[in-house]
Design an enzyme around this catalytic site. Structure first.
Site, PDB file in Angstrom:
ATOM      1  N   HIS A   1      48.611  21.647  28.401  1.00  0.00           N
ATOM      2  CA  HIS A   1      47.617  21.703  29.472  1.00  0.00           C
ATOM      3  C   HIS A   1      46.287  22.104  28.873  1.00  0.00           C
ATOM      4  CE1 HIS A   1      45.714  22.778  33.285  1.00  0.00           C
ATOM      5  NE2 HIS A   1      46.635  22.013  33.833  1.00  0.00           N
TER       6      HIS A   1
ATOM      7  N   ASP B   1      54.365  19.316  35.969  1.00  0.00           N
ATOM      8  CA  ASP B   1      54.990  17.996  36.076  1.00  0.00           C
ATOM      9  C   ASP B   1      56.339  17.905  35.381  1.00  0.00           C
ATOM     10  OD1 ASP B   1      52.976  16.829  37.587  1.00  0.00           O
ATOM     11  OD2 ASP B   1      51.733  16.549  35.824  1.00  0.00           O
TER      12      ASP B   1
HETATM   13  N1  CMC Z   1      53.067  16.496  23.163  1.00  0.00           N
HETATM   14  C1  CMC Z   1      52.760  16.590  21.842  1.00  0.00           C
HETATM   15  N2  CMC Z   1      51.598  17.054  21.376  1.00  0.00           N
HETATM   16  C2  CMC Z   1      50.678  17.434  22.265  1.00  0.00           C
HETATM   17  C3  CMC Z   1      50.918  17.366  23.651  1.00  0.00           C
HETATM   18  C4  CMC Z   1      52.166  16.885  24.085  1.00  0.00           C
HETATM   19  N3  CMC Z   1      52.452  16.797  25.385  1.00  0.00           N
HETATM   20  N4  CMC Z   1      49.831  17.807  24.315  1.00  0.00           N
HETATM   21  C5  CMC Z   1      48.929  18.145  23.396  1.00  0.00           C
HETATM   22  N5  CMC Z   1      49.432  17.915  22.150  1.00  0.00           N
HETATM   23  C6  CMC Z   1      48.775  18.213  20.886  1.00  0.00           C
HETATM   24  C7  CMC Z   1      47.709  17.160  20.580  1.00  0.00           C
HETATM   25  O1  CMC Z   1      48.212  16.110  19.801  1.00  0.00           O
HETATM   26  C8  CMC Z   1      46.666  17.972  19.858  1.00  0.00           C
HETATM   27  O2  CMC Z   1      47.076  18.108  18.511  1.00  0.00           O
HETATM   28  P1  CMC Z   1      45.960  18.178  17.344  1.00  0.00           P
HETATM   29  O3  CMC Z   1      45.169  19.424  17.602  1.00  0.00           O
HETATM   30  O4  CMC Z   1      46.782  18.252  16.089  1.00  0.00           O
HETATM   31  O5  CMC Z   1      45.150  16.931  17.456  1.00  0.00           O
HETATM   32  C9  CMC Z   1      46.738  19.338  20.507  1.00  0.00           C
HETATM   33  O6  CMC Z   1      48.071  19.437  21.033  1.00  0.00           O
HETATM   34  C10 CMC Z   1      45.730  19.546  21.633  1.00  0.00           C
HETATM   35  O7  CMC Z   1      45.851  18.455  22.529  1.00  0.00           O
HETATM   36  P2  CMC Z   1      44.621  17.788  23.281  1.00  0.00           P
HETATM   37  O8  CMC Z   1      44.987  16.410  23.681  1.00  0.00           O
HETATM   38  O9  CMC Z   1      43.382  17.974  22.466  1.00  0.00           O
HETATM   39  O10 CMC Z   1      44.544  18.743  24.529  1.00  0.00           O
HETATM   40  P3  CMC Z   1      43.840  18.414  25.910  1.00  0.00           P
HETATM   41  O11 CMC Z   1      43.515  19.719  26.502  1.00  0.00           O
HETATM   42  O12 CMC Z   1      42.723  17.448  25.718  1.00  0.00           O
HETATM   43  O13 CMC Z   1      44.976  17.658  26.755  1.00  0.00           O
HETATM   44  C11 CMC Z   1      46.805  17.255  28.185  1.00  0.00           C
HETATM   45  C12 CMC Z   1      45.741  18.268  27.714  1.00  0.00           C
HETATM   46  C13 CMC Z   1      47.496  17.808  29.436  1.00  0.00           C
HETATM   47  C14 CMC Z   1      46.118  15.929  28.576  1.00  0.00           C
HETATM   48  C15 CMC Z   1      47.816  17.031  27.042  1.00  0.00           C
HETATM   49  O14 CMC Z   1      48.475  18.243  26.738  1.00  0.00           O
HETATM   50  C16 CMC Z   1      48.829  15.941  27.374  1.00  0.00           C
HETATM   51  O15 CMC Z   1      48.551  14.766  27.166  1.00  0.00           O
HETATM   52  N6  CMC Z   1      50.046  16.310  27.921  1.00  0.00           N
HETATM   53  C17 CMC Z   1      51.011  15.350  28.364  1.00  0.00           C
HETATM   54  C18 CMC Z   1      50.612  14.819  29.735  1.00  0.00           C
HETATM   55  C19 CMC Z   1      50.852  15.837  30.828  1.00  0.00           C
HETATM   56  O16 CMC Z   1      51.905  16.453  30.914  1.00  0.00           O
HETATM   57  N7  CMC Z   1      49.846  15.963  31.738  1.00  0.00           N
HETATM   58  C20 CMC Z   1      49.962  16.828  32.918  1.00  0.00           C
HETATM   59  C21 CMC Z   1      48.988  17.973  32.901  1.00  0.00           C
HETATM   60  S1  CMC Z   1      49.355  19.201  34.167  1.00  0.00           S
HETATM   61  C22 CMC Z   1      49.146  18.419  35.685  1.00  0.00           C
HETATM   62  C23 CMC Z   1      47.849  17.723  35.876  1.00  0.00           C
HETATM   63  O17 CMC Z   1      46.791  18.177  35.439  1.00  0.00           O
HETATM   64  O18 CMC Z   1      47.847  16.705  36.526  1.00  0.00           O
END
Ligand code: CMC
Length: 429
Positions: free
Chosen positions: A306, A364
């Site tokens: 998140h 989720d």
């Molecule tokens: N699985 C594997 N690695 C992950 C994941 C994951 N679910 N989420 C983040 N990472 C890694 C990512 O690869 C990155 O690594 P690095 O620093 O080496 O590049 C690091 O963690 C930080 O990730 P980010 O994408 O920069 O973080 P963000 O804050 O931009 O994204 C997120 C947040 C929720 C979009 C992301 O964690 C994600 O895609 N999660 C899966 C989708 C999900 O479950 N979304 C629901 C969110 S909660 C309900 C809502 O808001 O609707």
């Protein structure tokens, strides 16, 4: 320099910027005059360090895993409140008295029907249309039916539009579902509570009596509470940005629904369940964990991570409990997907990659298992999220309209394209 100000020196210019205090959580540096003073913009794609507005609705402490609505912890609201009480709280700022609650429930319940002509809209969609596509269209179309509540300068009309949306969203969501599966629409029944009414509109058929299971209705209601608001997330920010131009609230909420659909946001509940189904058996989990950690593989563990929570999402804990309650009530002793989810969570929470990056289950992760057990197909999951989040969108939209500092949202950019050049006629190119 004033003690409440900060001084920033950039490119030979110094700028005095105001510090603004929060009641809890980080304060902000007001950079509104930065350009005027330094001729520079700030750059923060993804808004990781930028507050886009002032708000008194919802507070999140992502490090501690805290979520408060108007100061009340989500755990207490989910345990003791009901969804319409939370709606009242989000909209008006205080918990209702018994009389206010009765009046509010009455006002919502008497807006549950949609204009009969709306039903003809549905037949314009292909049967196999994704219900989120249908919702984007139908909610946007509400502004074509309810002209008497689109004057955003009138507080009364704003409240009527707000109640209409909270009331009609379950009806539209159920209609999207019924259309999808080829069953007749079921009209709302106003002597039922909000969640029971919704379950009935989804699962009743005209040829049989439908009795709502109170345990399942309570679980549905709790799921709505858990999704009601989440401060300035992507879809809420979309609603605010759309509304900043003066667009009507139905159009703004339709924009929010479109944003919510993406798999990084509300679409993650559908994606999480699809992932658990794809994993299929517990012994395949290590393969998927390895893929999630592989930089060259775009795969991510859906329902994990998140932007704000760097701790367990408090909603995920309640959702996990709700999943167990629903499965217990339905007598589902062994759900292979639940087994996979529990084991996946256990492995991820002890794996260095996930610990280091502070990736925990989010709301989720367990919602899909619960919604599937309640009888919803995966394509409806994000629709249910949209239904519940409508109150958050509309409360935030109202707050924005009432904010005396409100102006059209208009971000700037770091331009990296061609500098000015002369047009070349096609014969000379
Ligand atoms: N699985 C594997 N690695 C992950 C994941 C994951 N679910 N989420 C983040 N990472 C890694 C990512 O690869 C990155 O690594 P690095 O620093 O080496 O590049 C690091 O963690 C930080 O990730 P980010 O994408 O920069 O973080 P963000 O804050 O931009 O994204 C997120 C947040 C929720 C979009 C992301 O964690 C994600 O895609 N999660 C899966 C989708 C999900 O479950 N979304 C629901 C969110 S909660 C309900 C809502 O808001 O609707």
């Amino acid at each position: 320099m004033d003690n409440n100000n900060a001084c920033v020196v950039v490119g030979g210019h110094s700028a005095e910027l105001k510090l603004r205090s929060s009641t809890i959580g980080p304060s902000v540096l007001d950079i509104g005059s930065l350009y005027e003073q330094t001729k520079m913009f700030t750059y923060d794609p993804g808004f990781t360090s930028t507050a886009s507005c002032e708000s008194s609705i919802t507070f999140i402490d992502g490090d501690e895993g805290v979520l408060l609505h108007r100061g009340y912890p989500i755990e207490q609201l989910a345990e003791h409140g009901d969804f319409l009480e939370v709606c009242y709280l989000l909209l008006y700022g205080e918990l209702p008295t018994a009389a206010q609650k009765k009046d509010f429930d009455y006002r919502v319940v008497h807006h549950t029907m949609v204009h009969e002509q709306m039903s003809r809209f549905f037949t314009g969609f292909r049967r196999d249309a994704h219900p989120m596509a249908v919702m984007c269209g139908c909610v946007g179309a509400l502004s074509a039916f309810y002209h008497d509540s689109t004057d955003i300068t009138d507080p009364h009309q704003r409240m009527v539009a707000s109640l209409r949306m909270i009331a009609k969203m379950p009806t539209l969501a159920a209609m999207a579902y019924k259309y999808h599966i080829g069953q007749p629409f079921v009209y709302p029944k106003n002597d039922l509570d909000y969640a029971s009414n919704f379950l009935r509109m989804c699962f009743a058929v005209p040829c049989e009596e439908y009795v709502v299971n109170p345990v399942l209705a309570r679980a549905m209601d709790r799921i709505f509470i858990l999704h009601a608001d989440h401060e300035q997330n992507a879809s809420t920010s979309t609603v605010r940005l759309a509304g900043s131009s003066g667009a009507n609230p139905f159009a703004c909420v339709a924009a929010g629904i479109a944003c919510l659909w993406g798999p990084a946001h509300g679409g993650a509940n559908e994606a999480a369940l699809n992932m658990l189904t794809e994993i299929g058996t517990v012994d395949r989990i290590p393969e998927y964990i390895a893929r999630a950690k592989d930089k060259n593989d775009p795969f991510r563990l859906m329902g994990f991570g998140h932007r704000v929570y760097k701790n367990y999402d408090p909603r995920a804990k309640i959702m996990q409990k709700t999943a167990h309650e629903v499965l217990g009530e339905l007598g589902i002793k062994d759900d292979p997907l639940l087994d996979i989810a529990i084991e996946l969570e256990r492995i991820a929470l002890t794996d260095d990659y996930f610990i280091e990056k502070k990736l925990y289950p989010n709301v989720d992760f367990y919602s899909g298992i619960t919604l599937k057990a309640l009888g919803f197909p995966t394509t409806m999951f994000t629709v249910l999220f949209a239904l519940a989040r409508t109150v958050g969108w509309i409360a935030q939209w109202n707050e924005m309209i009432e904010d005396p500092e409100q102006r059209i949202g208009r971000p700037r950019q770091l331009y990296t394209g061609e500098p000015q050049r002369e047009y070349v006629p096609v014969s000379k190119r």
